[in-house]
Design a protein around this motif. Structure first.
Motif, mmCIF file in Angstrom:
data_model
loop_
_atom_site.group_PDB
_atom_site.id
_atom_site.type_symbol
_atom_site.label_atom_id
_atom_site.label_comp_id
_atom_site.label_asym_id
_atom_site.label_seq_id
_atom_site.Cartn_x
_atom_site.Cartn_y
_atom_site.Cartn_z
ATOM 1 N N TRP A 182 0.841 -1.642 0.352
ATOM 2 C CA TRP A 182 -0.503 0.179 -0.563
ATOM 3 C C TRP A 182 0.653 1.119 0.567
ATOM 4 C CZ3 TRP A 182 -0.726 4.289 3.080
ATOM 5 C CH2 TRP A 182 -1.881 5.337 3.094
ATOM 6 N N THR A 183 1.311 1.561 1.084
ATOM 7 C CA THR A 183 2.992 2.851 0.617
ATOM 8 C C THR A 183 3.067 3.178 -0.858
ATOM 9 O OG1 THR A 183 5.013 1.068 1.376
ATOM 10 C CG2 THR A 183 3.708 2.342 3.361
ATOM 11 N N SER B 16 0.274 3.869 -2.787
ATOM 12 C CA SER B 16 -0.803 5.386 -2.246
ATOM 13 C C SER B 16 0.411 6.805 -2.952
ATOM 14 C CB SER B 16 -1.053 5.246 -0.891
ATOM 15 O OG SER B 16 0.034 6.183 -0.001
ATOM 16 N N ALA B 17 1.809 5.873 -2.519
ATOM 17 C CA ALA B 17 3.350 7.439 -3.109
ATOM 18 C C ALA B 17 3.097 6.989 -4.857
ATOM 19 C CB ALA B 17 4.235 6.712 -2.669
ATOM 20 N N TRP C 47 0.156 9.700 -6.775
ATOM 21 C CA TRP C 47 0.360 11.188 -6.814
ATOM 22 C C TRP C 47 1.143 11.496 -7.532
ATOM 23 C CZ3 TRP C 47 -3.807 12.419 -4.185
ATOM 24 C CH2 TRP C 47 -4.055 11.897 -2.407
ATOM 25 N N ARG C 48 1.744 10.475 -8.787
ATOM 26 C CA ARG C 48 2.458 10.805 -9.621
ATOM 27 C C ARG C 48 2.114 9.904 -10.649
ATOM 28 N NH1 ARG C 48 8.461 9.863 -7.050
ATOM 29 N NH2 ARG C 48 8.270 10.369 -4.935
ATOM 30 N N TYR D 130 -0.442 10.626 -13.513
ATOM 31 C CA TYR D 130 0.119 11.884 -14.605
ATOM 32 C C TYR D 130 1.393 12.784 -14.943
ATOM 33 C CZ TYR D 130 -4.598 10.049 -14.237
ATOM 34 O OH TYR D 130 -5.679 9.446 -13.820
ATOM 35 N N LEU E 172 -4.459 13.000 5.983
ATOM 36 C CA LEU E 172 -4.323 13.759 5.521
ATOM 37 C C LEU E 172 -4.837 13.776 3.865
ATOM 38 C CD1 LEU E 172 -2.679 15.966 3.812
ATOM 39 C CD2 LEU E 172 -1.843 14.342 2.462
ATOM 40 N N GLU F 288 -8.642 10.925 0.648
ATOM 41 C CA GLU F 288 -8.475 11.279 2.498
ATOM 42 C C GLU F 288 -7.071 10.021 2.803
ATOM 43 O OE1 GLU F 288 -11.802 12.190 4.697
ATOM 44 O OE2 GLU F 288 -11.877 10.418 5.108
ATOM 45 N N ILE F 289 -6.677 10.283 3.183
ATOM 46 C CA ILE F 289 -5.156 9.914 3.448
ATOM 47 C C ILE F 289 -5.383 8.660 4.632
ATOM 48 C CG2 ILE F 289 -2.631 8.368 2.298
ATOM 49 C CD1 ILE F 289 -4.444 11.462 0.864
ATOM 50 N N PRO G 233 -2.257 6.834 6.939
ATOM 51 C CA PRO G 233 -1.689 5.859 6.841
ATOM 52 C C PRO G 233 -1.301 4.973 8.033
ATOM 53 C CG PRO G 233 -0.992 8.307 7.661
ATOM 54 C CD PRO G 233 -2.308 8.913 7.797
ATOM 55 N N GLU H 59 15.996 8.512 -3.190
ATOM 56 C CA GLU H 59 15.210 8.517 -3.274
ATOM 57 C C GLU H 59 15.116 9.086 -4.761
ATOM 58 O OE1 GLU H 59 12.804 6.829 -0.022
ATOM 59 O OE2 GLU H 59 12.037 7.987 -2.238
ATOM 60 N N HIS I 225 12.048 11.662 -7.502
ATOM 61 C CA HIS I 225 11.116 12.719 -6.845
ATOM 62 C C HIS I 225 10.507 13.274 -8.218
ATOM 63 C CE1 HIS I 225 12.379 12.152 -2.761
ATOM 64 N NE2 HIS I 225 13.589 12.854 -3.771
ATOM 65 N N ASP I 226 10.522 12.136 -8.970
ATOM 66 C CA ASP I 226 10.559 12.810 -10.229
ATOM 67 C C ASP I 226 8.803 12.188 -10.854
ATOM 68 O OD1 ASP I 226 11.259 9.832 -12.417
ATOM 69 O OD2 ASP I 226 10.715 9.550 -10.917
#
Lengths: 183, 80
Positions: free
Chosen positions: A14-15, A18-19, A22-23, A25, A50, A83-84, A86, A180, A182-183
């Motif tokens: 899941w982590t 879920s991350a 947000w990437r 698109y 969040l 709604e997240i 964690p 990490e 971040h793109d």
């Protein structure tokens, strides 16, 4: 009103899902999504939950006959609230169309949650309700069925597109274990 | 990275997304929910809301927010 539902299991924890959410698109499987903007955000310090409010800009995604009938604009907008949680590992996103609401109202809820039987997997469910506006009641069945079919097609493409994003992020993690991206 | 609704907000969005994604993976998912990207978010949001207004979708958004409010407790606006 018509309801569309689907579900799927992603073979990623899941982590990561879920991350990656947000990437997602830009995504060649979902070219109709042309822009995404966060317009509000809030973390509840007590629950750790969040909330994000996003504005989604889409290229023409309405049936051409509606376009002819109503002269609909070539760009449409949708609003989404996520709604997240964690702690419980649940990501829930609800979205509504902002444009053309007098013609069709679409409300969609997507949930990603940790598979209770296998924490290396994530359960995905999607439910959309489609309701035709009163002015087009005569065509309601046709329009709602069209939208359900559209949801069905886009859901499959969206899932494939998301699998690609998940795989790309997995590879980049494998290539740079200490760093990490971040793109 | 996805684009912003307005080209002039793309750089701010890029900066915010980078900050958010890093915070989300490295802090938020690990239980640290102290916000870190507030400053860049404020600038980015201002830009987007300006575009929302000029594209005349501010009314649609306001109506939708009335129907389904974003904040049940507090929003980032109220903290200012």
């Amino acid at each position: 009103m018509k309801i569309f539902t689907t579900s799927h299991i992603f073979r990623y924890p899941w982590t990561q899902v879920s991350a990656a959410n947000w990437r997602k698109y830009p995504n060649e499987n979902c070219p109709h999504v042309i822009a995404i903007d966060v317009i509000d955000q809030h973390v509840d310090p007590e629950t750790g939950i969040l909330r994000l409010e996003r504005l989604i800009t889409c290229k023409q995604n309405v049936p051409s006959f509606i376009r002819r009938l109503c002269g609909a604009a070539s760009v449409t907008y949708a609003r989404e609230i996520s709604e997240i949680d964690p702690k419980n590992k649940v990501l829930k996103m609800t979205s509504w169309n902002l444009s053309l609401k007098h013609l069709v109202s679409v409300a969609e809820t997507v949930v990603y949650s940790e598979d209770p039987e296998d924490s290396s997997r994530t359960c995905f469910t999607q439910e959309a309700s489609i309701k035709c506006g009163e002015s087009l009641e005569r065509f309601a069945n046709y329009i709602e069925s069209f939208c359900v079919q559209r949801f069905h097609d886009n859901a499959q493409k969206g899932r494939q597109g998301f699998e690609t994003v998940l795989e790309r992020l997995r590879q980049s993690r494998a290539a740079m274990p200490a760093q990490e991206t971040h793109d | 990275m996805s684009r912003s609704i307005s080209e002039e907000c793309n750089n701010l969005k890029k900066e915010y997304d980078a900050c958010f994604n890093k915070w989300y993976s490295e802090k938020f998912l690990k239980g640290d929910c102290n916000p870190e990207c507030d400053e860049i978010f404020a600038a980015y949001k201002e830009c987007v809301l300006g575009a929302v207004k000029s594209k005349q979708i501010d009314k649609l958004l306001a109506d939708a927010r009335k129907e389904d409010p974003f904040a049940r407790v507090a929003s980032s606006d109220e903290k200012k």
